[in-house]
Write a protein that holds these residues in place. Sequence first.
Motif, mmCIF file in Angstrom:
data_model
loop_
_atom_site.group_PDB
_atom_site.id
_atom_site.type_symbol
_atom_site.label_atom_id
_atom_site.label_comp_id
_atom_site.label_asym_id
_atom_site.label_seq_id
_atom_site.Cartn_x
_atom_site.Cartn_y
_atom_site.Cartn_z
ATOM 1 N N LYS A 1 0.997 -1.305 0.001
ATOM 2 C CA LYS A 1 -0.005 -0.233 -0.166
ATOM 3 C C LYS A 1 0.893 1.048 0.145
ATOM 4 N N ARG B 1 -3.689 4.344 -11.240
ATOM 5 C CA ARG B 1 -5.010 3.229 -10.099
ATOM 6 C C ARG B 1 -5.331 1.899 -10.125
ATOM 7 N N PRO C 1 -2.059 0.607 -4.799
ATOM 8 C CA PRO C 1 -3.055 0.690 -3.782
ATOM 9 C C PRO C 1 -2.859 2.013 -3.467
ATOM 10 N N TRP C 2 -2.963 2.954 -3.435
ATOM 11 C CA TRP C 2 -3.013 4.005 -2.373
ATOM 12 C C TRP C 2 -4.011 4.572 -1.699
ATOM 13 N N CYS C 3 -3.784 5.568 -0.904
ATOM 14 C CA CYS C 3 -4.376 6.263 -0.565
ATOM 15 C C CYS C 3 -3.893 8.032 -0.104
ATOM 16 N N TRP D 1 -8.235 1.415 5.622
ATOM 17 C CA TRP D 1 -7.202 1.020 4.119
ATOM 18 C C TRP D 1 -8.795 0.773 3.004
ATOM 19 N N ASP D 2 -9.530 -0.262 3.301
ATOM 20 C CA ASP D 2 -10.745 -0.892 2.458
ATOM 21 C C ASP D 2 -11.445 0.485 1.887
ATOM 22 N N TYR E 1 -10.671 3.333 2.296
ATOM 23 C CA TYR E 1 -10.305 5.037 1.705
ATOM 24 C C TYR E 1 -9.264 4.499 0.341
ATOM 25 N N LYS E 2 -9.181 3.729 -0.067
ATOM 26 C CA LYS E 2 -8.377 3.179 -1.327
ATOM 27 C C LYS E 2 -8.695 3.716 -1.958
ATOM 28 N N HIS E 3 -7.644 4.676 -3.150
ATOM 29 C CA HIS E 3 -8.043 4.855 -4.504
ATOM 30 C C HIS E 3 -9.003 5.949 -3.903
#
Length: 266
Positions: free
Chosen positions: A124, A176, A180-182, A232-233, A235-237
């Motif tokens: 991540k 994207r 996998p980023w935030c 994380w799930d 706010y991912k992307h």
Amino acid sequence: MPSNVVDDSNITAMVVGATGATGHHVVQMLLDKGHSVRVIVRSKSKMMGMLKSDEASYKDNLMVVEAPLLELTDEQLKEHAKDCQVIISCLGHNLSVQGLWGHPRRLVADSVKRLTDAMPKDCKFILMNSDGVAHPDGKTDPDRPLTERTVLFMLRYMVPPHADNEAAALYLYEQREKIPWCIVRPTDLVDGDVKEYELYDSPPGSLFGSGSVTKASVAAFMTELATDAETWDKYKHKMPVLHNTVTAAAAAKGDAEDDENVETLT
């Protein structure tokens, strides 16, 4: 606070910008939770001076690489990122003549590209950015008033760090499908302890003095992103905007009817 939420298993995290005003909070919070942390810093002594305990107290949980990040080779970066589950970037430009207009002018964007190229598959990536940077999709953030758009246009061409932050966000957005980023977008940063904060999909108020958030609160959210799978799930992307609760309420005044865009975390 949300920073108390941790997955059952410990992680290995790399933090860059670790001696910064927010980055050192992230390092300390991860270490306090028993996670393994690798940092790349220019000064090891400065890093250790910002932590609660000496290096020996953290045993094998802390690895300090003393080097300018962009001067490391690709192979060195891959070796340091090996086995990491998350990379957190709190990099930014110093508020000085050299920091604002000197080199490297693309510190953040170039670091993001090199680190994401070096990191393991499924690692991540969490980037600390700014609420002055619009979401690159052109849809999530509402259009700003003409005055604010004019100021941002001038910043883009007159203050290199703003363009650097925009370039970093755009690069991650375009990647994207692969990364996998935030991207965390705090409003005006202030000193202070972790306080109750709110998360918005887009900036809720004006570009000028609409609110503030403590650096420790930003670090707490970034730590939660790194360690809690559910967060994380969610706010991912995405590019959440952070305000401390009191200032967020003031910033969002007049928009109370449309409150599905905000979540209060305590």
